[in-house]
Structure formats: C-alpha cells, structure tokens
Design a protein around this motif. Structure first.
Motif, PDB file in Angstrom:
ATOM      1  N   ASP A 162       0.840  -1.212   0.000  1.00 56.49           N
ATOM      2  CA  ASP A 162       0.000   0.000   0.000  1.00 56.49           C
ATOM      3  C   ASP A 162       0.868   1.252   0.000  1.00 56.49           C
ATOM      4  OD1 ASP A 162      -2.201  -1.637   0.046  1.00 56.49           O
ATOM      5  OD2 ASP A 162      -2.611  -1.373   2.204  1.00 56.49           O
ATOM      6  N   VAL A 163       1.949   1.228   0.805  1.00 52.69           N
ATOM      7  CA  VAL A 163       2.851   2.387   0.842  1.00 52.69           C
ATOM      8  C   VAL A 163       3.489   2.601  -0.525  1.00 52.69           C
ATOM      9  CG1 VAL A 163       5.025   3.267   1.786  1.00 52.69           C
ATOM     10  CG2 VAL A 163       3.318   2.262   3.323  1.00 52.69           C
ATOM     11  N   GLU A 164       3.893   1.535  -1.174  1.00 53.68           N
ATOM     12  CA  GLU A 164       4.518   1.637  -2.488  1.00 53.68           C
ATOM     13  C   GLU A 164       3.552   2.210  -3.513  1.00 53.68           C
ATOM     14  OE1 GLU A 164       7.446   1.597  -5.302  1.00 53.68           O
ATOM     15  OE2 GLU A 164       7.558   1.382  -3.122  1.00 53.68           O
ATOM     16  N   GLN A 165       2.299   1.801  -3.440  1.00 52.24           N
ATOM     17  CA  GLN A 165       1.292   2.350  -4.366  1.00 52.24           C
ATOM     18  C   GLN A 165       1.107   3.841  -4.142  1.00 52.24           C
ATOM     19  OE1 GLN A 165      -2.203  -0.023  -3.720  1.00 52.24           O
ATOM     20  NE2 GLN A 165      -1.418  -1.775  -4.883  1.00 52.24           N
ATOM     21  N   VAL A 166       1.096   4.260  -2.874  1.00 53.24           N
ATOM     22  CA  VAL A 166       0.968   5.694  -2.569  1.00 53.24           C
ATOM     23  C   VAL A 166       2.175   6.456  -3.113  1.00 53.24           C
ATOM     24  CG1 VAL A 166       0.946   7.403  -0.708  1.00 53.24           C
ATOM     25  CG2 VAL A 166      -0.505   5.367  -0.565  1.00 53.24           C
ATOM     26  N   ARG A 167       3.356   5.899  -2.960  1.00 55.42           N
ATOM     27  CA  ARG A 167       4.568   6.561  -3.459  1.00 55.42           C
ATOM     28  C   ARG A 167       4.524   6.697  -4.974  1.00 55.42           C
ATOM     29  NH1 ARG A 167       8.679   2.991   0.223  1.00 55.42           N
ATOM     30  NH2 ARG A 167       8.569   4.271   2.133  1.00 55.42           N
ATOM     31  N   ILE A 168       4.086   5.674  -5.658  1.00 58.50           N
ATOM     32  CA  ILE A 168       3.994   5.734  -7.124  1.00 58.50           C
ATOM     33  C   ILE A 168       3.015   6.823  -7.549  1.00 58.50           C
ATOM     34  CG2 ILE A 168       3.206   4.459  -9.158  1.00 58.50           C
ATOM     35  CD1 ILE A 168       4.269   1.904  -7.811  1.00 58.50           C
ATOM     36  N   ARG A 169       1.877   6.883  -6.846  1.00 55.14           N
ATOM     37  CA  ARG A 169       0.880   7.911  -7.168  1.00 55.14           C
ATOM     38  C   ARG A 169       1.429   9.299  -6.891  1.00 55.14           C
ATOM     39  NH1 ARG A 169      -4.750   7.947  -7.502  1.00 55.14           N
ATOM     40  NH2 ARG A 169      -5.341  10.008  -8.319  1.00 55.14           N
ATOM     41  N   LYS A 170       2.169   9.445  -5.779  1.00 57.46           N
ATOM     42  CA  LYS A 170       2.768  10.744  -5.456  1.00 57.46           C
ATOM     43  C   LYS A 170       3.791  11.162  -6.510  1.00 57.46           C
ATOM     44  CE  LYS A 170       4.412  11.591  -1.475  1.00 57.46           C
ATOM     45  NZ  LYS A 170       5.179  11.421  -0.223  1.00 57.46           N
ATOM     46  N   ASP A 171       4.600  10.211  -6.969  1.00 58.62           N
ATOM     47  CA  ASP A 171       5.613  10.523  -7.978  1.00 58.62           C
ATOM     48  C   ASP A 171       4.960  11.013  -9.265  1.00 58.62           C
ATOM     49  OD1 ASP A 171       7.589   9.823  -6.224  1.00 58.62           O
ATOM     50  OD2 ASP A 171       7.892   7.797  -7.041  1.00 58.62           O
ATOM     51  N   LYS A 172       3.868  10.397  -9.651  1.00 57.42           N
ATOM     52  CA  LYS A 172       3.157  10.828 -10.872  1.00 57.42           C
ATOM     53  C   LYS A 172       2.600  12.236 -10.706  1.00 57.42           C
ATOM     54  CE  LYS A 172       1.771   6.230 -12.501  1.00 57.42           C
ATOM     55  NZ  LYS A 172       0.622   5.336 -12.792  1.00 57.42           N
ATOM     56  N   ASP A 173       1.970  12.447  -9.533  1.00 58.77           N
ATOM     57  CA  ASP A 173       1.396  13.779  -9.306  1.00 58.77           C
ATOM     58  C   ASP A 173       2.485  14.840  -9.235  1.00 58.77           C
ATOM     59  OD1 ASP A 173      -1.053  12.579  -9.255  1.00 58.77           O
ATOM     60  OD2 ASP A 173      -1.386  12.793  -7.088  1.00 58.77           O
ATOM     61  N   GLN A 174       3.608  14.475  -8.582  1.00 59.95           N
ATOM     62  CA  GLN A 174       4.700  15.437  -8.463  1.00 59.95           C
ATOM     63  C   GLN A 174       5.276  15.766  -9.843  1.00 59.95           C
ATOM     64  OE1 GLN A 174       5.764  17.024  -5.550  1.00 59.95           O
ATOM     65  NE2 GLN A 174       6.736  18.296  -7.132  1.00 59.95           N
ATOM     66  N   ALA A 175       5.357  14.770 -10.694  1.00 58.92           N
ATOM     67  CA  ALA A 175       5.869  15.022 -12.050  1.00 58.92           C
ATOM     68  C   ALA A 175       4.959  15.977 -12.803  1.00 58.92           C
ATOM     69  CB  ALA A 175       5.993  13.682 -12.793  1.00 58.92           C
ATOM     70  N   ARG A 176       3.660  15.804 -12.647  1.00 57.85           N
ATOM     71  CA  ARG A 176       2.718  16.703 -13.345  1.00 57.85           C
ATOM     72  C   ARG A 176       2.799  18.106 -12.774  1.00 57.85           C
ATOM     73  NH1 ARG A 176      -2.963  13.769 -13.240  1.00 57.85           N
ATOM     74  NH2 ARG A 176      -3.534  15.690 -14.399  1.00 57.85           N
ATOM     75  N   LEU A 177       2.962  18.202 -11.422  1.00 58.76           N
ATOM     76  CA  LEU A 177       3.085  19.532 -10.823  1.00 58.76           C
ATOM     77  C   LEU A 177       4.383  20.217 -11.235  1.00 58.76           C
ATOM     78  CD1 LEU A 177       1.793  18.854  -7.180  1.00 58.76           C
ATOM     79  CD2 LEU A 177       0.738  20.366  -8.888  1.00 58.76           C
ATOM     80  N   THR A 178       5.433  19.432 -11.399  1.00 59.68           N
ATOM     81  CA  THR A 178       6.727  20.010 -11.801  1.00 59.68           C
ATOM     82  C   THR A 178       6.643  20.607 -13.198  1.00 59.68           C
ATOM     83  OG1 THR A 178       7.913  18.423 -10.417  1.00 59.68           O
ATOM     84  CG2 THR A 178       9.162  19.500 -12.170  1.00 59.68           C
ATOM     85  N   GLY A 224      -1.348  22.875 -17.635  1.00 59.37           N
ATOM     86  CA  GLY A 224      -2.713  22.453 -17.418  1.00 59.37           C
ATOM     87  C   GLY A 224      -3.491  23.541 -16.691  1.00 59.37           C
ATOM     88  N   PRO A 225      -4.777  23.342 -16.588  1.00 60.27           N
ATOM     89  CA  PRO A 225      -5.630  24.332 -15.917  1.00 60.27           C
ATOM     90  C   PRO A 225      -5.243  24.508 -14.460  1.00 60.27           C
ATOM     91  CG  PRO A 225      -6.941  22.755 -17.187  1.00 60.27           C
ATOM     92  CD  PRO A 225      -5.542  22.237 -17.164  1.00 60.27           C
ATOM     93  N   ALA A 226      -5.416  25.736 -13.959  1.00 53.40           N
ATOM     94  CA  ALA A 226      -5.070  26.046 -12.572  1.00 53.40           C
ATOM     95  C   ALA A 226      -5.879  25.189 -11.609  1.00 53.40           C
ATOM     96  CB  ALA A 226      -5.302  27.524 -12.289  1.00 53.40           C
ATOM     97  N   ARG A 227      -7.165  24.947 -11.947  1.00 56.88           N
ATOM     98  CA  ARG A 227      -8.010  24.136 -11.072  1.00 56.88           C
ATOM     99  C   ARG A 227      -7.455  22.708 -10.937  1.00 56.88           C
ATOM    100  NH1 ARG A 227     -14.246  24.331 -12.361  1.00 56.88           N
ATOM    101  NH2 ARG A 227     -13.781  26.509 -11.839  1.00 56.88           N
ATOM    102  N   GLU A 228      -6.969  22.192 -12.066  1.00 54.87           N
ATOM    103  CA  GLU A 228      -6.422  20.828 -12.042  1.00 54.87           C
ATOM    104  C   GLU A 228      -5.136  20.765 -11.225  1.00 54.87           C
ATOM    105  OE1 GLU A 228      -4.678  17.525 -15.204  1.00 54.87           O
ATOM    106  OE2 GLU A 228      -6.142  19.023 -15.895  1.00 54.87           O
ATOM    107  N   LEU A 229      -4.307  21.808 -11.353  1.00 54.77           N
ATOM    108  CA  LEU A 229      -3.066  21.838 -10.580  1.00 54.77           C
ATOM    109  C   LEU A 229      -3.365  21.956  -9.091  1.00 54.77           C
ATOM    110  CD1 LEU A 229      -0.866  24.166 -12.843  1.00 54.77           C
ATOM    111  CD2 LEU A 229      -0.727  21.663 -12.591  1.00 54.77           C
ATOM    112  N   GLU A 230      -4.404  22.733  -8.753  1.00 55.20           N
ATOM    113  CA  GLU A 230      -4.796  22.878  -7.354  1.00 55.20           C
ATOM    114  C   GLU A 230      -5.297  21.538  -6.788  1.00 55.20           C
ATOM    115  OE1 GLU A 230      -7.832  25.538  -4.587  1.00 55.20           O
ATOM    116  OE2 GLU A 230      -7.704  25.910  -6.741  1.00 55.20           O
TER     117      GLU A 230
END
Length: 246
Positions: free
Chosen positions: A71-87, A91-97
């Motif tokens: 479960d922790v590994e799945q959360v980390r993978i999801r965080k890495d994807k989100d962090q990459a998109r934020l970096t 995209g729309p400001a609402r989506e980034l928020e």
C-alpha cells in the motif's frame, strides 16, 4: 509326587533364578525413565502446539506488514506521478490545485500507513521473541528427552544382559530336574504369583510365612524324604532341610 530330596533342594536354585527374572521384569516395567519420558512427551506436545500458535502469529504479522508495504509503495507511485505533473506545471489552474490537494492527502495516507507498519513491526519483534523462546524450550526438552532415552536404553541393555545370563543358567538346571517335578513347580509358580518352592525353616512355610500347625508338622515328619510336601495354606512346595524344625 515323589522326587529325590536333592532335586527338591535344587528347586530352590530354580526358584532363585525365576525370582531374579521376575525382579528384572519388574525393573524393566517400572523404570523411572518410562514415567519421565511420558511426562516429556506431554511437555513436548504442549510446546509444539505453543510453537505452532507463535509461528502463526508471526506469519500473520508478516502478511499484514507485506500488505502495508504494498500500500505504501502504491501511494509513493501515485505521489511521484502527481509530483511530475506539478513540476511540469502545465494544465488548468483548477487541475493543478486538485493535484496539490491530492498530494497532501497522499502524504497523510503515507504517514498513516508507515505508522501502522512501524507498529506492526514492533508487534512482530515481540511475536518473534515469543517464538524464539518457545523454540528454545522445545530444544531443551528434546535434549532432555534424548538424554533420558539414552539412560533408558543403557538400563534396558543391562537388564537384558542379566536376563540372558539368568535364562542361560536356568535352562540346564530345569532340564536336569525330573520333568514332572518341574511341571508341578511351573504350575504352582503361575498360580501363586511367581513363588512355587520355598524353604521350610523353623516350622514356618517360606512361601506364606505362616507357622505350621502341630498336625501339619506331624504329617510332614511322617512323610518319606522323597515325598514332595506342600503347604496346606498356600499350596507351595516346602523344601525340607535340617533347619525345618520338625
């Protein structure tokens, strides 16, 4: 029945051997190692049950820890994807928020999972300690059982050698005595608890330890020396000697 007085006296030698064999058989049956091994068998069975329960507890915790790690590994993978998109920041400001809110949620979730995993790992350490303790007690009990079995086997071997010696001495003695006398002796021994021939000494039967009555003494005095006389009370063969007190 009649038998040479010397043969009657030799019945006492035969009786001594049979008594010794009976004592050896009793020793074999009542060796303290038998009771000790029975107790150790019960102890080992209880400890094995305890070990199984302790092992199940460790295995259950290992399974739960592995699930939390996934479960922790799945959360980390999801965080890495989100962090990459934020970096990237496109995209729309609402989506980034929304991504930022999700990252915060994922961080909280990761912390909760890691705290739960840490707690389970502490429980697992305790459970492993319990399992190690049971396994040590099992090892100690098994070593004790092995030692008791060694003592038992040594004692049994010694008893076996004594029995062989006694049986070897009995065989020619019984073969040299009149067959009908030995047959009578064996029948009495079987029905009288192993003691068939005893010395008549001082007017007392050596079998039942009872003093003979005057009539019994008179009967035996009147009997021929080769007459096989028996106790009226216990029916054992009474062997007469100069010490019989008649």
């Amino acid at each position: 029945m009649k038998a040479d007085p010397q043969d009657q006296r030799r019945l006492l030698d035969l009786q001594a051997i049979d008594t010794a064999l009976a004592q050896l058989a009793h020793r074999r049956r009542t060796m303290p190692e038998h009771a000790e091994l029975d107790g150790l068998a019960r102890e080992l069975s209880a400890l094995e049950d305890e070990r199984v329960r302790a092992q199940v507890a460790v295995d259950d915790l290992d399974r739960d820890i592995a699930r939390l790690e996934r479960d922790v590994e799945q959360v980390r993978i999801r965080k890495d994807k989100d962090q990459a998109r934020l970096t990237v920041g496109t995209g729309p400001a609402r989506e980034l928020e929304a991504l930022q809110h999700e990252m915060a949620s994922l961080n909280r979730r990761q912390t909760e999972l890691e705290d739960a995993e840490l707690e389970l790992m502490e429980q697992r350490e305790t459970a492993q300690g319990v399992l190690d303790g049971v396994e040590q007690r099992l090892a100690t009990a098994r070593e004790k059982r092995d030692e008791v079995e060694r003592r038992r086997d040594e004692t049994l071997a010694g008893i076996g050698k004594e029995e062989e010696f006694k049986v070897a001495a009995r065989r020619p003695l019984a073969a040299d005595l009149p067959a009908d006398l030995v047959a009578l002796y064996d029948r009495i021994r079987e029905s009288a608890g192993g003691l068939a021939a005893a010395l008549l000494r001082g007017g007392r039967c050596g079998g039942c330890r009872l003093d003979l009555s005057g009539a019994d003494k008179a009967r035996i005095r009147a009997a021929d020396p080769d007459e096989v006389v028996r106790c009226e009370d216990c029916r054992r063969i009474m062997v007469r000697t100069a010490e019989s007190g008649l």
